[in-house]
Write a protein that holds these residues in place. Structure first.
Motif, PDB file in Angstrom:
ATOM      1  N   ASP A 192       0.893  -1.310   0.026  1.00 17.28           N
ATOM      2  CA  ASP A 192       0.002  -0.098   0.007  1.00 17.28           C
ATOM      3  C   ASP A 192       0.799   0.930   0.053  1.00 17.28           C
ATOM      4  O   ASP A 192       1.743   1.448   0.920  1.00 17.28           O
ATOM      5  CB  ASP A 192      -1.003  -0.034   1.147  1.00 17.28           C
ATOM      6  N   THR A 193       0.762   1.961  -1.099  1.00 16.64           N
ATOM      7  CA  THR A 193       1.812   3.333  -1.256  1.00 16.64           C
ATOM      8  C   THR A 193       1.271   4.281  -0.424  1.00 16.64           C
ATOM      9  O   THR A 193       2.012   5.344   0.010  1.00 16.64           O
ATOM     10  CB  THR A 193       1.585   3.817  -2.700  1.00 16.64           C
ATOM     11  N   ASP A 194       0.170   4.199   0.258  1.00 16.45           N
ATOM     12  CA  ASP A 194      -0.378   5.273   1.341  1.00 16.45           C
ATOM     13  C   ASP A 194       0.207   4.891   2.827  1.00 16.45           C
ATOM     14  O   ASP A 194      -0.014   5.715   3.756  1.00 16.45           O
ATOM     15  CB  ASP A 194      -2.003   5.306   1.265  1.00 16.45           C
ATOM     16  N   ARG A 195       0.820   3.689   2.923  1.00 18.67           N
ATOM     17  CA  ARG A 195       0.852   3.478   4.174  1.00 18.67           C
ATOM     18  C   ARG A 195       2.554   3.778   4.507  1.00 18.67           C
ATOM     19  O   ARG A 195       3.458   3.288   3.696  1.00 18.67           O
ATOM     20  CB  ARG A 195       0.709   1.965   4.508  1.00 18.67           C
ATOM     21  N   SER A 196       3.039   4.336   5.482  1.00 20.48           N
ATOM     22  CA  SER A 196       4.319   4.417   5.979  1.00 20.48           C
ATOM     23  C   SER A 196       4.922   3.211   6.619  1.00 20.48           C
ATOM     24  O   SER A 196       3.984   2.397   7.273  1.00 20.48           O
ATOM     25  CB  SER A 196       4.627   5.803   7.071  1.00 20.48           C
ATOM     26  N   GLY A 197       6.352   3.012   6.676  1.00 21.00           N
ATOM     27  CA  GLY A 197       6.647   1.978   7.348  1.00 21.00           C
ATOM     28  C   GLY A 197       6.548   2.272   8.973  1.00 21.00           C
ATOM     29  O   GLY A 197       6.178   1.073   9.537  1.00 21.00           O
ATOM     30  N   ARG A 198       6.545   3.473   9.578  1.00 20.25           N
ATOM     31  CA  ARG A 198       6.226   3.544  10.889  1.00 20.25           C
ATOM     32  C   ARG A 198       4.983   2.831  11.177  1.00 20.25           C
ATOM     33  O   ARG A 198       4.633   2.242  12.229  1.00 20.25           O
ATOM     34  CB  ARG A 198       6.262   4.971  11.184  1.00 20.25           C
ATOM     35  N   SER A 199       3.824   3.285  10.499  1.00 24.95           N
ATOM     36  CA  SER A 199       2.555   2.840  10.664  1.00 24.95           C
ATOM     37  C   SER A 199       2.397   1.261  10.664  1.00 24.95           C
ATOM     38  O   SER A 199       1.582   0.534  11.482  1.00 24.95           O
ATOM     39  CB  SER A 199       1.477   3.262   9.857  1.00 24.95           C
ATOM     40  N   ILE A 200       2.901   0.698   9.729  1.00 23.83           N
ATOM     41  CA  ILE A 200       3.076  -0.985   9.580  1.00 23.83           C
ATOM     42  C   ILE A 200       3.623  -1.400  10.770  1.00 23.83           C
ATOM     43  O   ILE A 200       3.288  -2.323  11.373  1.00 23.83           O
ATOM     44  CB  ILE A 200       3.750  -1.292   8.401  1.00 23.83           C
ATOM     45  N   GLU A 201       4.758  -0.890  11.190  1.00 19.32           N
ATOM     46  CA  GLU A 201       5.549  -1.143  12.545  1.00 19.32           C
ATOM     47  C   GLU A 201       4.613  -1.077  13.794  1.00 19.32           C
ATOM     48  O   GLU A 201       4.490  -2.019  14.574  1.00 19.32           O
ATOM     49  CB  GLU A 201       6.973  -0.522  12.807  1.00 19.32           C
ATOM     50  N   ASP A 202       3.865  -0.076  13.843  1.00 16.09           N
ATOM     51  CA  ASP A 202       3.060   0.149  14.989  1.00 16.09           C
ATOM     52  C   ASP A 202       1.947  -0.601  14.953  1.00 16.09           C
ATOM     53  O   ASP A 202       1.608  -1.263  16.031  1.00 16.09           O
ATOM     54  CB  ASP A 202       2.397   1.666  14.866  1.00 16.09           C
ATOM     55  N   GLU A 203       1.570  -1.178  13.760  1.00 14.72           N
ATOM     56  CA  GLU A 203       0.407  -2.228  13.555  1.00 14.72           C
ATOM     57  C   GLU A 203       1.106  -3.457  14.196  1.00 14.72           C
ATOM     58  O   GLU A 203       0.342  -4.371  14.969  1.00 14.72           O
ATOM     59  CB  GLU A 203      -0.098  -2.243  12.455  1.00 14.72           C
ATOM     60  N   THR A 204       2.107  -3.584  13.810  1.00 16.75           N
ATOM     61  CA  THR A 204       2.776  -5.195  14.281  1.00 16.75           C
ATOM     62  C   THR A 204       2.999  -5.201  15.830  1.00 16.75           C
ATOM     63  O   THR A 204       2.686  -6.037  16.446  1.00 16.75           O
ATOM     64  CB  THR A 204       4.255  -5.338  13.449  1.00 16.75           C
ATOM     65  N   LEU A 205       3.399  -4.035  16.180  1.00 15.71           N
ATOM     66  CA  LEU A 205       3.813  -3.911  17.612  1.00 15.71           C
ATOM     67  C   LEU A 205       2.474  -4.155  18.491  1.00 15.71           C
ATOM     68  O   LEU A 205       2.280  -4.578  19.622  1.00 15.71           O
ATOM     69  CB  LEU A 205       4.264  -2.548  18.047  1.00 15.71           C
TER      70      LEU A 205
END
Length: 387
Positions: A192-205
């Motif tokens: 998803d080009t609208d998602r940042s790496g940080r947001s994906i990390e936060d979701e994983t956490l």
């Protein structure tokens, strides 16, 4: 399991294939149990004076550092018994996938709604018959109980998903079914080009924190190498409660069939050449994080096991090698490790673990960019000749 169990030559049990052999808890293993599982050459701790192969992983004591990671072999009782008899340290069951759980929830909602609006005076009621309901989680919970009854080594359950969803509920169920630990297999393709790496990390956490809070057994996180700042993420995962890290998940990549013009999955087993990626990161993380480290992908031969232990892994997980050679290949790995240690006079796995991590070697930069430069220079000097 402790290393003093009767799993080796000193256990006093008859290990002839025809007369039955023993599992790690001393129970007899009969030849009929191994149909389709391959011939097993039992292994385990040797006579007094030989190296101590026991290790600590996720707070559990394993008799050796070789772990059978999730595969079809760990989903069948016959091959689980064969792995146990071959001397494996622990087993990771095949994953329970998020898609299965989502389908299960959807099916339950659909069936519960079948009687809506029905005549309240109906004689026999309108309770739906759940014949077509997908009992994926029920079967998985049963497989944990069956595995615990079949083997004497720790059994790790695996959850494969990417969102928080109902993982907390299922984590509790896995623990109650008898799992000794949970491996959270975080599978995400960040397309998803609208998602940042940080947001994906936060979701994983969020997922990890939820699972850790939901159960009392240790939780390991199986990661892919595709993170922008893996070291920082690992620190955050450990702070979130992860007791261990499994490096790395090996995604099944899609392929294009040129005859049918369809996108199809393609399964290719790993080779020892793929070991260097987890080897590097295990070496970089050893001593920097307060968590168990498991190396996986590319572990096929005893030398591969030795390398990841020297780099700092607590255990070496293998899948492809066991699928190629059968459960008895565990014996090759364990006995090969023991032989290597005897030849170099190591008294225990603990003594050698991490002795070649980045924090321990003379040239720490060898695990970072300097290694890249040295490799290119060596290649040029060997294969490129002046004109």
């Amino acid at each position: 399991m402790s290393s003093d169990q009767p799993t080796g030559p000193q256990g006093g049990a008859d290990r002839d294939v025809q007369d039955g052999r023993t599992l790690s808890d001393g129970r007899a293993l009969h030849h009929d149990d191994l149909v389709g599982a391959g011939l097993v050459v039992p292994s385990g701790p040797g006579p007094v004076g030989e190296p101590d192969l026991s290790v600590s992983y996720l707070g559990m004591t394993l008799r050796c550092p070789v772990v059978a990671s999730a595969s079809p072999l760990t989903g069948q009782l016959a091959s689980l018994r064969a792995l146990d008899a071959a001397g494996v340290g622990a087993v990771v069951l095949p994953s329970l996938f998020e898609e299965q759980l989502e389908h299960e929830i959807e099916e339950a909602d659909r069936f519960h709604g079948l009687g809506a609006g029905a005549n309240p005076e109906a004689t026999f009621g309108y309770t739906p018959v759940l014949d077509s309901y997908n009992h994926g989680s029920v079967r998985y919970l049963r497989s944990i109980r069956d595995a615990k009854a079949a083997v004497g080594v720790p059994v790790v359950a695996s959850l494969n998903g990417a969102t928080r969803g109902g993982w907390t509920e299922y984590a509790r169920m896995l623990e109650q079914a008898g799992a000794d630990a949970i491996e959270l297999n975080v599978y995400r393709v960040a397309a998803d080009t609208d998602r940042s790496g940080r947001s994906i990390e936060d979701e994983t956490l969020d997922v990890v924190e939820a699972v850790v809070r939901a159960c009392d057994v240790p939780v390991a996180v199986k990661l892919s190498p595709y993170w922008s700042a893996l070291g920082h993420l690992v620190d955050r995962l450990v702070d979130a409660g992860a007791a261990g890290l499994v490096l790395f998940n090996r995604f099944y990549q899609p392929d294009i069939d040129l005859q049918t013009l369809t996108v199809e999955p393609r399964l290719v087993l790993s080779t020892s050449d793929e070991l260097r990626l987890p080897l590097r990161w295990v070496a970089l993380l050893r001593g920097r994080v307060e968590a168990s480290l498991a190396a996986t992908t590319g572990i096929h031969e005893p030398d591969d096991v030795v390398k990841v232990l020297l780099a700092g892994a607590d255990v070496a997980m293998t899948t492809s090698a066991l699928l190629r050679h059968g459960p008895d290949h565990v014996t090759t790995l364990v006995d090969g490790l023991r032989t290597w240690m005897v030849e170099r006079e190591y008294v225990s796995v603990a003594q050698m673990t991490g002795s070649m991590s980045q924090a321990s070697v003379r040239d720490p930069a060898a695990f970072e960019r300097a290694n890249y430069l040295d490799t290119i220079t060596r290649y040029a000097s060997t294969f490129v000749t002046p004109s």
